[in-house]
Design a protein around this motif. Structure first.
Motif, PDB file in Angstrom:
ATOM      1  N   UNK A   1       0.839  -1.205   0.000  1.00  0.00           N
ATOM      2  CA  UNK A   1       0.000   0.000   0.000  1.00  0.00           C
ATOM      3  C   UNK A   1       0.871   1.251   0.000  1.00  0.00           C
ATOM      4  N   UNK A   2       1.989   1.201   0.735  1.00  0.00           N
ATOM      5  CA  UNK A   2       2.863   2.372   0.798  1.00  0.00           C
ATOM      6  C   UNK A   2       3.579   2.592  -0.525  1.00  0.00           C
ATOM      7  N   UNK A   3       4.052   1.481  -1.124  1.00  0.00           N
ATOM      8  CA  UNK A   3       4.801   1.610  -2.378  1.00  0.00           C
ATOM      9  C   UNK A   3       3.915   2.117  -3.507  1.00  0.00           C
ATOM     10  N   UNK A   4       2.646   1.693  -3.498  1.00  0.00           N
ATOM     11  CA  UNK A   4       1.712   2.166  -4.542  1.00  0.00           C
ATOM     12  C   UNK A   4       0.768   3.211  -3.947  1.00  0.00           C
ATOM     13  N   UNK A   5       1.308   4.099  -3.202  1.00  0.00           N
ATOM     14  CA  UNK A   5       0.513   5.076  -2.481  1.00  0.00           C
ATOM     15  C   UNK A   5      -0.418   5.852  -3.419  1.00  0.00           C
ATOM     16  N   UNK A   6      -1.676   6.009  -2.969  1.00  0.00           N
ATOM     17  CA  UNK A   6      -2.695   6.757  -3.710  1.00  0.00           C
ATOM     18  C   UNK A   6      -3.008   6.139  -5.071  1.00  0.00           C
ATOM     19  N   UNK A   7      -2.632   4.892  -5.256  1.00  0.00           N
ATOM     20  CA  UNK A   7      -3.013   4.200  -6.493  1.00  0.00           C
ATOM     21  C   UNK A   7      -3.921   3.033  -6.126  1.00  0.00           C
ATOM     22  N   UNK A   8      -4.341   2.300  -7.145  1.00  0.00           N
ATOM     23  CA  UNK A   8      -5.370   1.277  -6.917  1.00  0.00           C
ATOM     24  C   UNK A   8      -5.006   0.275  -5.801  1.00  0.00           C
ATOM     25  N   UNK A   9      -3.766  -0.295  -5.802  1.00  0.00           N
ATOM     26  CA  UNK A   9      -3.468  -1.259  -4.734  1.00  0.00           C
ATOM     27  C   UNK A   9      -3.609  -0.641  -3.346  1.00  0.00           C
ATOM     28  N   UNK A  10      -3.175   0.604  -3.207  1.00  0.00           N
ATOM     29  CA  UNK A  10      -3.283   1.289  -1.918  1.00  0.00           C
ATOM     30  C   UNK A  10      -4.750   1.445  -1.534  1.00  0.00           C
ATOM     31  N   UNK A  11      -5.524   1.886  -2.503  1.00  0.00           N
ATOM     32  CA  UNK A  11      -6.946   2.091  -2.240  1.00  0.00           C
ATOM     33  C   UNK A  11      -7.612   0.772  -1.819  1.00  0.00           C
ATOM     34  N   UNK A  12      -7.316  -0.284  -2.583  1.00  0.00           N
ATOM     35  CA  UNK A  12      -7.947  -1.573  -2.298  1.00  0.00           C
ATOM     36  C   UNK A  12      -7.512  -2.108  -0.933  1.00  0.00           C
ATOM     37  N   UNK A  13      -6.217  -2.058  -0.665  1.00  0.00           N
ATOM     38  CA  UNK A  13      -5.704  -2.605   0.586  1.00  0.00           C
ATOM     39  C   UNK A  13      -6.213  -1.809   1.788  1.00  0.00           C
ATOM     40  N   UNK A  14      -6.228  -0.490   1.659  1.00  0.00           N
ATOM     41  CA  UNK A  14      -6.716   0.327   2.768  1.00  0.00           C
ATOM     42  C   UNK A  14      -8.209   0.087   2.983  1.00  0.00           C
ATOM     43  N   UNK A  15      -8.938   0.016   1.891  1.00  0.00           N
ATOM     44  CA  UNK A  15     -10.381  -0.238   2.013  1.00  0.00           C
ATOM     45  C   UNK A  15     -10.624  -1.590   2.674  1.00  0.00           C
ATOM     46  N   UNK A  16      -9.818  -2.573   2.274  1.00  0.00           N
ATOM     47  CA  UNK A  16      -9.963  -3.913   2.840  1.00  0.00           C
ATOM     48  C   UNK A  16      -9.657  -3.893   4.342  1.00  0.00           C
ATOM     49  N   UNK A  17      -8.619  -3.135   4.693  1.00  0.00           N
ATOM     50  CA  UNK A  17      -8.226  -3.061   6.106  1.00  0.00           C
ATOM     51  C   UNK A  17      -9.328  -2.401   6.934  1.00  0.00           C
TER      52      UNK A  17
END
Lengths: 304, 496
Positions: free
Chosen positions: A118-134
């Protein structure tokens, strides 16, 4: 060694406070003899059981006598199980330790990986998905999640058993439920820590000196970022034990959590105190381990 | 919990039946986990496990009738002298023969004032036991004891030699009984594994192995049945009954238990010292509606009396007081409460089927006539203390079980129980008379009159004969009947 000794010497005081609290609260709010004998109790039976359990003395005397036995390693006899309280707890302990260890390991590994991603892809889709999942995971009660997992993996797909503790397969759903209970925290804390470290000046310097992104991540970012995550492990252990109670109930997992809940309702004080003792000791030792690990991964930390 | 169960019910509609258990093993999902398999411990949940390996002298069947067990027949030589003829060729699991010495040993051990044995009160009237010959035993009682057989049905006969050698507590850890199943492994809080006793006097069990699993959570218990992991489960949550019913391979087996759920008044002080107020509350509660909504119509609405229909002493001439809110308001006005009053109902949560839902519904109906009742859910140990101190509040919800004879639950309304709020001299006298004669007609008459007194005096609102609701896989093809008393009788169960 001095540090270890110092930490271990700090254990008895909070433990004594907890044991006193548990003893007084449980004994003042319920009568274990009445609960054990039930509605058919006769005064003669009650008197006999009270004498056997040494419940005739005034409460302070009972407590002192209990503490005296405790110092000799005797937690007393379980009222309900009619067996040594520590033996009763010890029989259930492996199941809970297994669940907690597996749950914590999965939560830690997946949480840290997720947080880094999530940090490496900050503000991109993986970050969004992972944060939403969390965030979703954080707001989903373990009880509900457990039932959903049973529905999907045991009933719909027929891959796993619904409950019980028989083989490795029966550990998967309870482990997943417990891991999901902790996972969001690890994702979010790792993400924040990695992002913060990536903003540090020393990292820019390292990159300027030609350190590649992968080496920078593993050599410079993670050792600094993982410290708060390791601290979190220690902090989460108490919560984890609470989560284990719910998970054990949903999955009919024969652990200490369920045992202690039953013992509290039955006012089986020796079992509750033996359980509290073991849980507290586990948490203290685990936190000690956390301190040692932190010192090992971060040279700035000195154990004194 | 109810909301969770309801949500789970919705999900079940999509579930697919799976998995087959290994042939030859019957798996039962039990609802309540007991901490012991000792005959001396616990309530009927424990006894249900105890009787897998042990037998009583006489037993109850699934409908609460007394039937022969280790005693194949018995006779009364005088009102206080009973002779039991023991079943021949019964062997303990270690191969040694069962004899009258074992019966004498057990009864004397249980009745010994120094023995802690939860159900010892059931055979408290025994004065002595005498071995007539190896297959005959006499029991003398201090007074005529019509309840002796029902009491003995709750006492497992233990082997003299082993119990003396190991001590009762140790002997109970690895039971060697005469029962249909041999002890395999007991894992506290998890499961009890047993194997068939091929030499069982009642016929060898129809399956080779038995596992009783503890699955405390109702939704998980139902899921285990759906997944084919269990063949029979106890206590299907009411919300999940329709979901189980709609599955072709599953069946709901419900039976009315002898547990009567009631709302009991503290009649020692106003407002419930006035019988008109108690009757008003009785009339304010629409029992058939609650029965349908909260119990799915299982069990029954009590017939305006304490005992359920299948219980000895049930008065067939009585009926529940009809729902009549207007009549209730009129009675309250007559009693001096035209504006109603505030009160409280105490209850446990999860002790009885749908207990909190039932009491909430009843409180709502009471409020409609002006009895503004709040509901207070008490924790079990706190409840036990309130019970002990007779401080259960102006109204409290409780379930009294009779296991087939009115004596067992009418006692709680007598001075002898020391836990009664309401008191009535005629009622107490009849109760004593009924338990002091072997004349069944005289006993029945006494109980009928006692039920009339209760109907008139309304010491409690008599709500429901609670059901026991089992879920069963259709792989169970024979030998299973849902028991009124909750004791699992499994040795004749056949699997497909």
């Amino acid at each position: 060694m001095g540090y270890l000794l110092h930490r271990l010497l700090l254990v008895p005081a909070p433990l004594l406070i907890v044991i006193t609290f548990v003893f007084v609260v449980l004994r003042l709010t319920g009568d274990p003899v009445a609960i054990y004998l039930g509605q058919d109790a006769t005064p003669e039976q009650e008197a006999l059981l009270r004498a056997e359990l040494r419940l005739d003395d005034p409460l302070p005397m009972q407590f002192l006598s209990f503490l005296g036995d405790l110092l000799q390693g005797d937690f007393g006899t379980s009222i309900q199980h009619r067996a040594p309280a520590m033996q009763v707890v010890a029989e259930r302990l492996p199941a809970t330790l297994e669940l907690v260890a597996l749950g914590l390991t999965f939560a830690l590994v997946l949480g840290v990986l997720g947080g880094i991603a999530a940090a490496l892809w900050r503000d991109r889709l993986p970050d969004f998905l992972l944060t939403a999942l969390a965030v979703t995971g954080q707001s989903m009660p373990s009880f509900w999640l457990g039932i959903l997992l049973i529905q999907l993996f045991a009933l719909e797909l027929d891959w796993l058993p619904t409950s019980g503790r028989e083989d490795w397969q029966s550990a998967i759903l309870p482990t997943a439920t417990l891991a999901a209970f902790l996972l969001p925290n690890f994702v979010l804390v790792t993400r924040a820590a990695v992002l913060e470290t990536m903003r540090e000046q020393f990292l820019a310097t390292a990159r300027a000196r030609g350190v590649g992104p992968v080496r920078a991540l593993f050599r410079h970012v993670l050792p600094n970022a993982l410290n708060p995550v390791v601290s979190l492990v220690g902090l989460q252990l108490g919560r984890l034990m609470g989560g284990a109670v719910v998970t054990e109930t949903v999955f009919a997992w024969p652990g200490v959590g369920r045992l202690m809940v039953a013992a509290i309702f039955q006012r089986d004080v020796p079992v509750v105190i033996a359980g509290v003792f073991i849980v507290a000791l586990t948490i203290v030792l685990a936190n000690l381990l956390v301190d040692l690990v932190q010192a090992a991964i971060d040279p700035r930390i000195r154990l004194r | 919990m109810r909301r969770t169960a309801a949500a789970f019910a919705a999900l079940l509609a999509f579930a697919t039946p799976v998995a087959a258990q290994q042939r030859g093993q019957l798996v039962v999902g039990a609802a309540i986990f007991t901490d012991s398999i000792s005959p001396a411990a616990g309530g009927y949940n424990t006894l249900s496990l105890v009787y897998q390996t042990w037998d009583p002298l006489v037993a109850r069947d699934h409908e609460d009738n007394i039937v022969p067990a280790l005693a194949e027949r018995w006779e009364t030589l005088s009102p206080t002298h009973w002779r039991f003829h023991l079943r021949r060729n019964v062997k303990w699991h270690d191969g040694s023969p069962f004899t009258a010495e074992d019966v004498k040993f057990t009864v004397e051990y249980v009745t010994n004032p120094r023995t802690i044995y939860v159900r010892k009160g059931r055979i408290a009237g025994i004065a002595s036991v005498e071995v007539v010959d190896p297959m005959t035993v006499d029991i003398h009682t201090t007074s005529p004891a019509p309840l002796l057989l029902r009491g003995l049905a709750d006492i497992a006969i233990e082997q003299k030699a082993i119990t003396e050698r190991l001590g009762p507590a140790e002997a109970a850890r690895h039971p060697i009984g005469t029962g249909p199943w041999r002890y395999g492994e007991w894992i506290s809080g998890d499961r009890y594994d047993l194997t068939a006793n091929r030499e069982y006097w009642g016929g060898a069990p129809r399956v080779e192995r038995l596992r009783i699993r503890t699955i405390a959570e109702g939704s998980t218990r139902v899921a285990s049945l759906l997944a084919g992991e269990t063949h029979i489960i106890e206590e299907v949550p009411v919300d999940l009954i329709p979901s189980v019913r709609q599955r072709r391979n599953l069946t709901i087996d419900a039976v009315e238990s002898s547990v009567s759920l009631v709302l009991t008044f503290d009649t020692r002080s106003p407002p419930f010292n006035d019988v008109r107020v108690r009757r008003a509350v009785d009339m304010a509660i629409n029992k058939p509606l609650i029965h349908q909504q909260m119990l799915e119509g299982q069990g029954s609405v009590l017939d305006g009396q304490l005992v359920t229909r299948g219980t000895f002493g049930h008065n067939p001439n009585l009926r529940a007081r009809p729902y009549d809110p207007e009549g209730a308001r009129a009675l309250l006005r007559e009693a001096g409460y035209p504006a109603g009053f505030d009160t409280r109902i105490n209850t446990l949560s999860g002790r009885y089927l749908s207990d909190v839902d039932i009491v909430n519904a009843a409180a709502g109906m009471m409020r409609a006539v002006g009895v503004r009742a709040s509901v207070n859910v008490a924790e079990g140990a706190v409840w036990a203390r309130m019970d002990r101190n007779k401080e259960q509040g102006p109204i409290y919800q409780v379930g009294w079980f009779s296991v087939g004879d009115a004596d067992f639950n009418t006692v709680w309304y007598t001075e002898a129980s020391r836990r009664n709020y309401w008191t009535n001299a005629e009622f107490d006298r009849l109760w004593l008379e009924a338990r002091s004669t072997l004349d069944e007609d005289a006993r029945r008459r006494a109980y009928h009159r006692m039920m009339e007194i209760m109907h008139e005096e309304v010491p409690s609102v008599f709500l429901f004969g609670l059901p026991r609701i089992y879920g069963r896989s259709n792989r169970v093809v024979a030998g299973w009947r849902p028991p009124r008393d909750s004791l699992l009788r499994l040795h004749q169960v056949e699997l497909r």
